[in-house]
Design a protein around this motif. Structure first.
Motif, PDB file in Angstrom:
ATOM      1  N   ILE A  67       0.863  -1.186   0.000  1.00  0.00           N
ATOM      2  CA  ILE A  67       0.000   0.000   0.000  1.00  0.00           C
ATOM      3  C   ILE A  67       0.896   1.231   0.000  1.00  0.00           C
ATOM      4  CG2 ILE A  67      -1.986  -1.100   1.112  1.00  0.00           C
ATOM      5  CD1 ILE A  67      -1.059   0.135   3.753  1.00  0.00           C
ATOM      6  N   GLU A  90      -8.288  -7.846   1.852  1.00  0.00           N
ATOM      7  CA  GLU A  90      -7.415  -7.033   1.012  1.00  0.00           C
ATOM      8  C   GLU A  90      -8.114  -5.771   0.494  1.00  0.00           C
ATOM      9  OE1 GLU A  90      -4.591  -7.196  -2.971  1.00  0.00           O
ATOM     10  OE2 GLU A  90      -5.705  -8.996  -2.390  1.00  0.00           O
ATOM     11  N   GLU A  91      -9.311  -5.907  -0.017  1.00  0.00           N
ATOM     12  CA  GLU A  91     -10.024  -4.738  -0.548  1.00  0.00           C
ATOM     13  C   GLU A  91     -10.264  -3.702   0.546  1.00  0.00           C
ATOM     14  OE1 GLU A  91     -14.205  -3.521  -2.749  1.00  0.00           O
ATOM     15  OE2 GLU A  91     -13.647  -5.635  -2.636  1.00  0.00           O
ATOM     16  N   ARG A 133      -6.986  -1.916   1.323  1.00  0.00           N
ATOM     17  CA  ARG A 133      -6.662  -0.923   0.290  1.00  0.00           C
ATOM     18  C   ARG A 133      -7.565   0.311   0.419  1.00  0.00           C
ATOM     19  NH1 ARG A 133      -2.883  -2.730  -3.095  1.00  0.00           N
ATOM     20  NH2 ARG A 133      -2.616  -4.966  -3.363  1.00  0.00           N
ATOM     21  N   ARG A 135      -6.298   4.136   1.224  1.00  0.00           N
ATOM     22  CA  ARG A 135      -6.663   5.309   0.413  1.00  0.00           C
ATOM     23  C   ARG A 135      -7.291   6.394   1.286  1.00  0.00           C
ATOM     24  NH1 ARG A 135      -7.490   1.392  -3.554  1.00  0.00           N
ATOM     25  NH2 ARG A 135      -9.603   0.940  -2.873  1.00  0.00           N
TER      26      ARG A 135
END
Length: 111
Positions: A10, A26-27, A30, A34
């Motif tokens: 990341i 994982e999603e 992420r 962000r």
């Protein structure tokens, strides 16, 4: 198919971090990265907070405050799973930040 932890790269505030997470997380990791990156950039742009570690703490406090406000308003469930997952992600990010080497151009800007 294996459910072994993944090593996910990341990028937060122009630095790369490798964080272990479960494949199904994982999603979310992420998305969290962000969100944190965006908040940290906003704080850095104000010029009132200097230093990546201080920027990270202020961003984390702001996000935690928003979460608590949502919980109090009934917008986010206060279940043990959510608290455990947030704590796990916070620990992973804190560990990644603790092992990060500051960039060479980390000196505060004058002006």
């Amino acid at each position: 198919m294996s459910d072994e932890p993944l090593q996910v790269s990341i990028r937060i505030l122009d630095k790369d971090y490798r964080v272990a997470c479960e494949p199904h997380e994982e999603e979310g990791l992420r998305d969290s990265a962000r969100l944190l990156d965006g908040r940290m950039r906003e704080i850095r742009q104000t010029g009132r907070v200097i230093g990546t570690d201080r920027i990270a703490v202020i961003a984390a406090l702001n996000i935690a405050h928003e979460l608590i406000q949502l919980q109090r308003a009934g917008g986010v469930p206060r279940d043990d799973v959510l608290v455990e997952r947030l704590g796990h992600l916070q620990g992973q990010l804190a560990e990644a930040l603790a092992h990060a080497v500051p960039p060479l151009d980390a000196s505060p800007e004058k002006g």
